[in-house]
Design a protein around this motif. Structure first.
Motif, PDB file in Angstrom:
ATOM      1  N   MET A   1      16.671  38.437  65.419  1.00 40.94           N
ATOM      2  CA  MET A   1      17.423  37.388  66.097  1.00 40.94           C
ATOM      3  C   MET A   1      18.840  37.855  66.426  1.00 40.94           C
ATOM      4  SD  MET A   1      17.553  34.400  67.403  1.00 40.94           S
ATOM      5  CE  MET A   1      16.512  33.109  66.892  1.00 40.94           C
ATOM      6  N   SER A   2      19.391  38.747  65.609  1.00 42.47           N
ATOM      7  CA  SER A   2      20.779  39.159  65.835  1.00 42.47           C
ATOM      8  C   SER A   2      20.975  39.860  67.183  1.00 42.47           C
ATOM      9  CB  SER A   2      21.264  40.051  64.697  1.00 42.47           C
ATOM     10  OG  SER A   2      20.500  41.237  64.640  1.00 42.47           O
ATOM     11  N   ASP A   3      19.922  40.456  67.741  1.00 43.35           N
ATOM     12  CA  ASP A   3      20.027  41.095  69.052  1.00 43.35           C
ATOM     13  C   ASP A   3      20.178  40.081  70.180  1.00 43.35           C
ATOM     14  OD1 ASP A   3      19.759  43.562  67.868  1.00 43.35           O
ATOM     15  OD2 ASP A   3      17.636  43.765  68.357  1.00 43.35           O
ATOM     16  N   TYR A   4      19.957  38.809  69.863  1.00 44.29           N
ATOM     17  CA  TYR A   4      19.928  37.775  70.902  1.00 44.29           C
ATOM     18  C   TYR A   4      20.965  36.669  70.678  1.00 44.29           C
ATOM     19  CZ  TYR A   4      15.598  40.247  71.649  1.00 44.29           C
ATOM     20  OH  TYR A   4      14.682  41.242  71.868  1.00 44.29           O
ATOM     21  N   LEU A   5      21.952  36.909  69.802  1.00 44.03           N
ATOM     22  CA  LEU A   5      22.924  35.867  69.474  1.00 44.03           C
ATOM     23  C   LEU A   5      23.722  35.391  70.689  1.00 44.03           C
ATOM     24  CD1 LEU A   5      24.288  36.869  65.962  1.00 44.03           C
ATOM     25  CD2 LEU A   5      22.764  34.984  66.571  1.00 44.03           C
ATOM     26  N   GLU A   6      23.910  36.235  71.685  1.00 40.13           N
ATOM     27  CA  GLU A   6      24.654  35.805  72.867  1.00 40.13           C
ATOM     28  C   GLU A   6      23.883  34.790  73.715  1.00 40.13           C
ATOM     29  OE1 GLU A   6      27.541  38.752  74.729  1.00 40.13           O
ATOM     30  OE2 GLU A   6      25.957  40.043  73.910  1.00 40.13           O
ATOM     31  N   ALA A   7      22.603  34.610  73.430  1.00 40.68           N
ATOM     32  CA  ALA A   7      21.817  33.585  74.129  1.00 40.68           C
ATOM     33  C   ALA A   7      22.048  32.202  73.521  1.00 40.68           C
ATOM     34  CB  ALA A   7      20.328  33.922  74.072  1.00 40.68           C
ATOM     35  N   VAL A   8      22.535  32.162  72.292  1.00 44.10           N
ATOM     36  CA  VAL A   8      22.745  30.892  71.583  1.00 44.10           C
ATOM     37  C   VAL A   8      23.774  30.046  72.324  1.00 44.10           C
ATOM     38  CG1 VAL A   8      23.660  29.889  69.444  1.00 44.10           C
ATOM     39  CG2 VAL A   8      22.048  31.802  69.340  1.00 44.10           C
ATOM     40  N   GLY A   9      23.455  28.762  72.468  1.00 41.42           N
ATOM     41  CA  GLY A   9      24.365  27.831  73.122  1.00 41.42           C
ATOM     42  C   GLY A   9      23.605  26.809  73.941  1.00 41.42           C
TER      43      GLY A   9
END
Length: 148
Positions: A1-9
């Motif tokens: 999941m850490s590879d995709y944290l910029e998708a959070v929001g």
């Protein structure tokens, strides 16, 4: 999941679907949480021509790929329809979303597909070949203004 944290929001989206020759447009709030929770709140939840009212949708999302600031995501969210005199049969809606997020522009673009199942059906099992509604989804990430 850490590879995709910029998708959070949360993204304010434009949704432009087609169903049996009819255009259905809406605005939505689509949220991806750090814990893989996906939430979809749609401005058409009170119902539109051909579709009765329905609840907000919740489910999950996952990152598919991340390259050069472009994150590809896949989400599945479920909602319930409400019985009305025009739409007396309650159903379960499943919305599949496949999208890319441009982290440099804070934008989202992709497609959604809505499938409807009987209330006692299995929306997590095989899906019908043809969705009840499908089309493009685009959006802009909601970003808090700087303080001060």
């Amino acid at each position: 999941m850490s590879d995709y944290l910029e998708a959070v929001g949360t993204f304010l989206t434009n949704d432009m679907g087609k169903a049996e020759g009819q255009d259905v447009t809406s605005r939505s709030l689509l949220t991806f949480s750090e814990g893989a929770l996906a939430v979809l709140i749609d401005a058409n939840q009170a119902g539109v021509t051909g579709f009765g009212p329905y609840s907000a949708a919740t489910g999950s999302w996952r990152g598919v790929s991340n390259s050069d600031g472009i994150i590809r995501v896949s989400a599945v969210v479920l909602h319930f329809t409400f019985a009305t005199s025009q739409f007396p049969e309650k159903k379960i809606g499943r919305v599949d979303i496949d999208a890319t997020i441009d982290t440099n522009q804070d934008t989202l673009s992709g497609t959604f597909r809505l499938f409807l199942f009987p209330i006692d059906g299995d929306p997590l099992g095989p899906i019908p070949e043809e969705p009840a509604l499908s089309g493009p989804i685009t959006g802009q990430k909601v970003v808090a203004a700087p303080s001060g």
